[in-house]
Design a protein around this motif. Sequence first.
Motif, PDB file in Angstrom:
ATOM      1  N   ARG A   1       0.823  -1.206   0.000  1.00  0.00           N
ATOM      2  CA  ARG A   1       0.000   0.000   0.000  1.00  0.00           C
ATOM      3  C   ARG A   1       0.863   1.264   0.000  1.00  0.00           C
ATOM      4  O   ARG A   1       0.474   2.283  -0.578  1.00  0.00           O
TER       5      ARG A   1
ATOM      6  N   ASP B   1       0.469   4.119  -2.766  1.00  0.00           N
ATOM      7  CA  ASP B   1       0.195   5.521  -2.440  1.00  0.00           C
ATOM      8  C   ASP B   1       1.212   6.473  -3.072  1.00  0.00           C
ATOM      9  O   ASP B   1       0.889   7.624  -3.375  1.00  0.00           O
TER      10      ASP B   1
ATOM     11  N   ALA C   1      -3.174  -2.175  -7.085  1.00  0.00           N
ATOM     12  CA  ALA C   1      -4.281  -2.222  -6.135  1.00  0.00           C
ATOM     13  C   ALA C   1      -4.678  -3.657  -5.809  1.00  0.00           C
ATOM     14  O   ALA C   1      -5.078  -3.962  -4.673  1.00  0.00           O
TER      15      ALA C   1
ATOM     16  N   PHE D   1      -7.578  -4.206  -0.734  1.00  0.00           N
ATOM     17  CA  PHE D   1      -8.438  -3.086  -0.388  1.00  0.00           C
ATOM     18  C   PHE D   1      -9.885  -3.506  -0.116  1.00  0.00           C
ATOM     19  O   PHE D   1     -10.676  -2.707   0.383  1.00  0.00           O
TER      20      PHE D   1
ATOM     21  N   ASP E   1     -13.224  -1.361  -0.844  1.00  0.00           N
ATOM     22  CA  ASP E   1     -12.751  -0.027  -1.245  1.00  0.00           C
ATOM     23  C   ASP E   1     -11.917  -0.066  -2.524  1.00  0.00           C
ATOM     24  O   ASP E   1     -11.362   0.961  -2.932  1.00  0.00           O
TER      25      ASP E   1
ATOM     26  N   GLN F   1     -12.821   2.463  -5.451  1.00  0.00           N
ATOM     27  CA  GLN F   1     -12.622   3.849  -5.046  1.00  0.00           C
ATOM     28  C   GLN F   1     -11.133   4.187  -4.957  1.00  0.00           C
ATOM     29  O   GLN F   1     -10.705   5.266  -5.384  1.00  0.00           O
ATOM     30  N   ARG F   2     -10.322   3.259  -4.418  1.00  0.00           N
ATOM     31  CA  ARG F   2      -8.888   3.504  -4.312  1.00  0.00           C
ATOM     32  C   ARG F   2      -8.243   3.562  -5.697  1.00  0.00           C
ATOM     33  O   ARG F   2      -7.344   4.364  -5.954  1.00  0.00           O
TER      34      ARG F   2
ATOM     35  N   ASP G   1      -9.194   7.008  -7.212  1.00  0.00           N
ATOM     36  CA  ASP G   1      -8.435   8.104  -6.610  1.00  0.00           C
ATOM     37  C   ASP G   1      -6.997   8.132  -7.125  1.00  0.00           C
ATOM     38  O   ASP G   1      -6.468   9.192  -7.479  1.00  0.00           O
ATOM     39  N   LYS G   2      -6.346   6.979  -7.155  1.00  0.00           N
ATOM     40  CA  LYS G   2      -4.944   6.931  -7.590  1.00  0.00           C
ATOM     41  C   LYS G   2      -4.823   7.203  -9.085  1.00  0.00           C
ATOM     42  O   LYS G   2      -3.868   7.847  -9.534  1.00  0.00           O
TER      43      LYS G   2
END
Length: 339
Positions: free
Chosen positions: A88, A92, A113, A118, A121, A124-125, A128-129
């Motif tokens: 993770r 990030d 991912a 996750f 989620d 959604q992750r 976002d990334k």
Amino acid sequence: MSNLGQIKPYSEGDDVDCFLERIEQYFKANDVAATKQVSTLLMLIDEKSYKTLKSMFHPSLPKDKSYADLEGALRLRFRPRVSYYRKRAVFDKAIKNEVESVSKWYERVREMAAECEFGTDFEQRVKDKFVTGFRSGQIFERLCEEPISKAIADLLDIALNKESALLERPENVYVNKVKAVEKRVAEADVLLCVHCGKPNHSFAKCKYKTYKCKSCGKIGHLALVCKSKPTHTLEVQEEEDESGLVDIFTVEESVLNINYVAPYMVECCMGLKKLNMELDTGAAVSCIPEETYKNIFSDFQLQPANCELKTYNGQIVKPLGRRKIYKIRFAQCFQSVNL
């Protein structure tokens, strides 16, 4: 009736989860009875893997165990242990590379991912990334116009359309293009360096005094201040050096009357790995994309680069690291350099 599909026998080092998922589909596609699944599984692992299973169940034999027992033993023994927090942390920090297409970046985000557990989620992750991982630019600005509720599929479609529009612009037709640039020097009351045309530094110690002019071919000055008549219609933009930065330039074809000449290529060797690279005698550093490093040289650990690179348009690029190339061959000459 012949069986549908083929399963490559499992050997240590293969992805055990993918193997078990595929063999499960193989059972369904070919209506393999539950009483034959253990035998089929044991036939689809190599001898070394079978010996490992045999030692795990000793004194019993693998054939006397249930399919669930064999599946669990394979996962326990051959699934690599993963630090999900470390995965993770990598996820990030991920940023889209300059040479990476939108589709490649999207694929890389989903692959990273998938290793992070996750759970619910996940989408959604990924969304976002995918958006925040873009470097500042027109695609990023376009995505920022969308609401947070926008689906990832729609965001991907928007990014792809914007990328396509940018690539179709006339100024981007040539991948390697040298812009013809003319810079005007200051008035006569400002003393300028004869080597680079810049003021406010020691002319005797100017680093460009040993550079070869791209216009006349003589050593001692840049094309920017060359007083000889150019032998061709190409000029090269040399940018002012800044503290801690190394200028890197992309040579482009912008004059249609110049005949194309194939570049000189050199063979770079790191251990048993080889890569052909284009030779540029005026380059400050030797560079390869991150994707090339991962595909060919990922076995070699990088060392800190301790520098930043600046492209011809002023964009700052932070290298991932550097590595010593122990043998570069060109004709009959060999040399070791940093990559």
